[in-house]
Each structure stands twice: as C-alpha cells, then as structure tokens.
Design a protein around this motif. Sequence first.
Motif, PDB file in Angstrom:
ATOM      1  N   ASN A  37       1.110   3.970  -3.103  1.00 18.82           N
ATOM      2  CA  ASN A  37       0.669   5.481  -2.805  1.00 18.82           C
ATOM      3  C   ASN A  37       1.921   6.528  -2.567  1.00 18.82           C
ATOM      4  O   ASN A  37       1.795   7.487  -2.116  1.00 18.82           O
ATOM      5  CB  ASN A  37      -0.082   5.605  -1.705  1.00 18.82           C
ATOM      6  CG  ASN A  37      -1.717   5.068  -1.791  1.00 18.82           C
ATOM      7  OD1 ASN A  37      -2.610   5.535  -2.544  1.00 18.82           O
ATOM      8  ND2 ASN A  37      -1.827   3.778  -1.353  1.00 18.82           N
ATOM      9  N   ASN A  75      -9.234   4.649   0.619  1.00 14.87           N
ATOM     10  CA  ASN A  75      -8.661   3.519  -0.090  1.00 14.87           C
ATOM     11  C   ASN A  75      -7.868   2.309   0.585  1.00 14.87           C
ATOM     12  O   ASN A  75      -7.773   2.665   1.743  1.00 14.87           O
ATOM     13  CB  ASN A  75      -7.391   4.064  -1.094  1.00 14.87           C
ATOM     14  CG  ASN A  75      -7.805   5.122  -1.850  1.00 14.87           C
ATOM     15  OD1 ASN A  75      -9.046   5.139  -2.285  1.00 14.87           O
ATOM     16  ND2 ASN A  75      -6.933   6.000  -2.668  1.00 14.87           N
ATOM     17  N   LYS A 103      -8.821  10.953   0.473  1.00 12.39           N
ATOM     18  CA  LYS A 103      -8.951   9.932  -0.519  1.00 12.39           C
ATOM     19  C   LYS A 103      -8.283   8.729  -0.182  1.00 12.39           C
ATOM     20  O   LYS A 103      -8.489   7.610  -0.476  1.00 12.39           O
ATOM     21  CB  LYS A 103      -8.360  10.398  -1.736  1.00 12.39           C
ATOM     22  CG  LYS A 103      -8.237   9.514  -2.985  1.00 12.39           C
ATOM     23  CD  LYS A 103      -7.725  10.066  -4.295  1.00 12.39           C
ATOM     24  CE  LYS A 103      -7.416   9.215  -5.380  1.00 12.39           C
ATOM     25  NZ  LYS A 103      -6.665   9.612  -6.692  1.00 12.39           N
ATOM     26  N   LEU A 104      -6.963   9.105   0.424  1.00 13.33           N
ATOM     27  CA  LEU A 104      -6.471   7.924   1.155  1.00 13.33           C
ATOM     28  C   LEU A 104      -7.113   7.226   2.090  1.00 13.33           C
ATOM     29  O   LEU A 104      -6.938   6.035   2.241  1.00 13.33           O
ATOM     30  CB  LEU A 104      -4.932   8.759   1.657  1.00 13.33           C
ATOM     31  CG  LEU A 104      -4.032   8.934   0.363  1.00 13.33           C
ATOM     32  CD1 LEU A 104      -2.836   9.814   0.933  1.00 13.33           C
ATOM     33  CD2 LEU A 104      -3.417   7.746  -0.509  1.00 13.33           C
ATOM     34  N   LYS A 155       0.723  -0.970   0.051  1.00 13.05           N
ATOM     35  CA  LYS A 155      -0.003  -0.049  -0.198  1.00 13.05           C
ATOM     36  C   LYS A 155       0.970   1.237   0.006  1.00 13.05           C
ATOM     37  O   LYS A 155       0.488   2.094  -0.560  1.00 13.05           O
ATOM     38  CB  LYS A 155      -0.911   0.036   1.156  1.00 13.05           C
ATOM     39  CG  LYS A 155      -1.890   1.356   0.999  1.00 13.05           C
ATOM     40  CD  LYS A 155      -3.028   1.018   2.292  1.00 13.05           C
ATOM     41  CE  LYS A 155      -3.839   2.144   2.314  1.00 13.05           C
ATOM     42  NZ  LYS A 155      -5.316   1.931   3.362  1.00 13.05           N
TER      43      LYS A 155
END
Length: 215
Positions: free
Chosen positions: A196, A215, A211-212, A192
């Motif tokens: 990112n 996710n 947004k993170l 992850k």
Amino acid sequence: MPIAPDKTKLYPNENIKTVCYIKNLPAKPNVEIGDYTYYSDNKNPPENFYECIQHHYEFLGDKLIIGKFCAVAEGVTFIMNGANHRMDGITTYPFNIFGGGWEKAAPAVEQLPFKGDTVVGNDVWIGQKVTIMPGVKIGDGAIIAANATVTKNVEPYAIVGGNPARLIKKRFSDEMIELLLKLQWWNWDEQKIFNNLALLVSGNDIVTVKKLLVN
C-alpha cells in the motif's frame, strides 16, 4: 525483491551515513524508541542522538517514549524533568548542587516540579532545532515546525510552530483524523505496508482511508 529496509540496522541505507534508526543505538535507561524511527544529522554523526536528551536522570524515573516511523531532524532537544528547579520558595536558585554547606537545602524529589513522561506518537515529523519541554505529549501524525518550542500537548495530525508552539492548522478534517487514528498503519506488517505504499504517500482523502480500513 526486498519489501522493506532492514529495521535492525543502525544505518538502513549504507550510502547515507547521516540517517540512523534510533532504536538500534545501544539501549539507554528510560528511553523507548519504535521501529523505523530515524534521526538525521548533517553536522554530527547521527548515532549521537542521545545528546539531544538533556537533564535526563535515571533516579527521577521519567521516560522519553517515541513511537514508530517518526522523523527527527538535527538540533532537536528533549528537555527532561531533571532540568526543573523548585519553584515554591522565595528563590528558584539551586543552592544545594554547589555544596560548601548549601547542600542542606537539597529538596526532596517530590518538591521538584515533575511533568511526567515525554511521549511522541507515531508518524510524527519533528523539524530542525525543535525544543520539547518535559512531560509534553505529541499525538500521532503531528508535524512540529523547525525552531519551535513545544510547551504543551500537541493533538494528533496537528501542525504547530513558534515559541511557544501554537496550532498552525490541522493536516486533515476531523473525520479524516478519526479514520487515520483507527487505521494505525504504523502497526501493519511489512508486506501490507509494501503493498500500500502508493496510497500511504499520496492518499489524502476519506475514500482512500476507508478503503484501507477494510483491506
């Protein structure tokens, strides 16, 4: 294709011998270091990190705890509780350590000032020649400017500097900091983080963090 450096190696990059992952040094009592936290020293071998921890005596029981993904620069000094002198008498002079009859003045452990564990959060950047006093707590994401002397707790995502260290500014708005503390990206798995990386190193807005979070 690799997605992360080997966190079990002392030198994560074999071409750079001035940087080591502290966790992979031989274990030391009452010292806890998180994954990927590194010490950088251009003057001495970085594996000498433990020399940065002074007056740390096992019988006192105080710990130095440093979280994950921290950057620790050369010349940093962690002063632990063993440096403290008794302060409730007429003098602070430690007669007992010199013997010759003076040992009768040895204080009980509970008579010595004790500030507790020194705790550094995650993703903290500690600049060159910083001094951190006993019992200080430094929050996640904080930055400690070079040559600072940290005598009191530092809030998450604060930038502090000076002697004694004072708040220079917060890195982000209060709302952003609250979201980042929920995000705790340092606890993500390697895949992850890899997926990112671009956002982690350049994202500095609330929309990106939200947004993170989903996710």
